[in-house]
Design an enzyme around this catalytic site. Structure first.
Site, PDB file in Angstrom:
ATOM      1  CB  THR A  71      -0.936   0.019   1.279  1.00  0.00           C
ATOM      2  OG1 THR A  71      -2.011  -1.049   1.095  1.00  0.00           O
ATOM      3  CG2 THR A  71      -1.694   1.306   1.274  1.00  0.00           C
ATOM      4  CG  ASN A 147      -5.879  -8.215  -6.255  1.00  0.00           C
ATOM      5  OD1 ASN A 147      -5.826  -7.404  -7.043  1.00  0.00           O
ATOM      6  ND2 ASN A 147      -6.545  -7.988  -5.080  1.00  0.00           N
ATOM      7  CD  GLN A 177      -1.321 -11.412  -4.697  1.00  0.00           C
ATOM      8  OE1 GLN A 177      -0.864 -12.524  -4.569  1.00  0.00           O
ATOM      9  NE2 GLN A 177      -1.977 -10.868  -3.606  1.00  0.00           N
ATOM     10  N   GLY A 198       6.400  -7.904   1.059  1.00  0.00           N
ATOM     11  CA  GLY A 198       7.083  -9.175   1.792  1.00  0.00           C
ATOM     12  C   GLY A 198       6.001 -10.082   2.415  1.00  0.00           C
ATOM     13  CG  HIS A 199       1.855  -9.353   3.649  1.00  0.00           C
ATOM     14  ND1 HIS A 199       0.458  -9.804   3.606  1.00  0.00           N
ATOM     15  CD2 HIS A 199       1.835  -8.076   3.221  1.00  0.00           C
ATOM     16  CE1 HIS A 199      -0.113  -8.816   3.152  1.00  0.00           C
ATOM     17  NE2 HIS A 199       0.639  -7.854   2.672  1.00  0.00           N
ATOM     18  CB  THR A 235      13.966   4.278  12.423  1.00  0.00           C
ATOM     19  OG1 THR A 235      14.341   5.337  12.922  1.00  0.00           O
ATOM     20  CG2 THR A 235      15.002   3.055  12.666  1.00  0.00           C
ATOM     21  CB  CYS A 321      -6.724  -4.836   0.693  1.00  0.00           C
ATOM     22  SG  CYS A 321      -5.222  -5.475   1.286  1.00  0.00           S
TER      23      CYS A 321
END
Length: 378
Positions: A71, A147, A177, A198-199, A235, A321
């Site tokens: 996102t 997706n 995807q 990454g997820h 960070t 989502c």
């Protein structure tokens, strides 16, 4: 035991990747922007991770920005690339909500949004898309893999056709995807901007990348300490970044093997539904092996989803989502008949799925659809 088939929504974190994340959270937790030797070592770890990801995807280290996920990458690509306050943006109707809603919001700021059609299986209608591009087009957004249906779009061809009409258009493809599921070489694809998370590939939530092609100018959306070359302050999630590099290595190395397995899994499900009438596979050609989108007539997919939970089987009904939306944008975009539009199920595979549990899914899915239809007739 949970039999998980909603890997488009998110994936289980790989055990090796989890250990990496934990190590940077509990032992090597130093801020990479600080000046101690320990912090400098952490900054070097980020550099090595960036180089590894670049190698996996055919990019250079300077072309990759670390962000918090798909996102944020999509928002940075869209909002950060706009140079003029006027002009048009071309986008497909089936884009992920992180792209679709961001672009739609830009209409309130004076931009003209041109929505391009998709075909009945979720592939972008390339001719319609390119025909909507002109000398006033600022940005073109076209996802690599849907997706919802798993349709694989020819990003290289679409990009080339757009640039032939207007070489100044910034081209952006959402690859969330695609990366780790099909071969991806960013230099070959040629797009200006490309995102992934990454997820979706067995790293943790809160990790992702935005590819910014060398020479493409981008404005920051987040301001602060100037991390990521001043384009994404904050960070860094060091464990997530290093974990992402390892998760991507593992995913890329397993693409061919997973493709064979996943295509076999799809056939098991087709065979299991062979005695069921009035259902369709929404995309069966040029499709991601990891995604299988089905639609059943005259029943609700969400009801079947909950029926499957009784057997500890988890599937999806579409984009997680946008699951709060009652009407499926995808169903409308691909012209799904009204009696099928509420009966959509999305099955998505990962390396942790086995043939045995796919056979269980096929059996119970057919059983649940049959039971539900009988109930509705009574």
């Amino acid at each position: 035991m949970i039999h998980y088939f909603d890997n488009c929504a998110t994936t289980r974190v790989d055990d090796e990747v989890l250990q990496i994340i934990m190590r940077y959270a509990s032992e090597a937790y130093f801020n990479p922007s600080a000046r101690s030797t320990y912090s400098l070592n952490i900054a070097n770890d980020i550099a090595f991770a960036r180089a590894s990801i670049a190698k996996c995807l055919g990019a250079t280290e300077k072309e990759l920005l670390f962000v918090s996920g798909g996102t944020e990458a999509d928002n940075l690509a869209i909002l950060g690339s706009l140079r003029s306050k006027k002009g048009n943006i071309v986008v497909s109707t089936i884009e992920h909500s992180a792209v679709y809603n961001t672009v739609t919001d830009l209409a309130n700021r004076g931009y003209e949004i041109r929505f391009a059609n998709v075909l009945s299986d979720g592939h972008i209608d390339v001719d319609d898309f390119v025909n909507k591009v002109d000398n006033q087009t600022l940005l073109a957004c076209f996802m690599h893999v849907s997706n919802e249906t798993g349709a694989i779009n020819d990003v290289r061809a679409i990009n080339s056709k757009i640039k032939a009409v207007n070489p100044n258009v910034v081209t952006f493809s959402d690859g969330v995807q695609a990366v780790g599921k099909i071969p991806v070489n960013l230099k070959y694809l040629g797009v200006d901007l490309y995102s992934f998370a990454g997820h979706k590939i067995h790293c943790s939530k809160g990790t992702g990348c935005l590819y910014v092609k060398s020479g493409v100018k981008l404005n920051p959306v987040l301001l602060g300490g100037g991390q990521e070359r001043g384009l994404r302050s904050g960070t860094e999630f060091v464990g997530g970044i290093v974990g992402l590099s390892r998760a991507l290595q593992l995913a890329v190395s397993n693409v061919n093997n997973n493709t064979v397995n996943f295509n076999n899994y799809k056939q098991i499900i087709r065979d299991g539904l062979s005695n069921i009438t009035n259902w369709r596979e929404n995309c069966s050609e040029n499709v991601s092996p990891a995604i299988m989108s089905l639609a059943f007539a005259d029943i609700k997919g969400e009801v079947v989803l909950h029926m499957l939970e009784k057997y500890d089987i988890i599937v999806g009904t579409g984009s997680a989502c946008s699951s709060k939306n009652k009407q499926s944008r995808m169903a409308k975009a691909i012209g799904l008949d009204s009696n099928y539009s509420e009966g959509v199920l999305r099955i998505s595979f990962s390396k942790y799925n086995t043939r045995t549990e796919v056979e269980l899914l096929a059996e119970k899915l057919a059983q649940c659809v049959t039971e539900l239809r009988k109930t509705m007739l009574n």
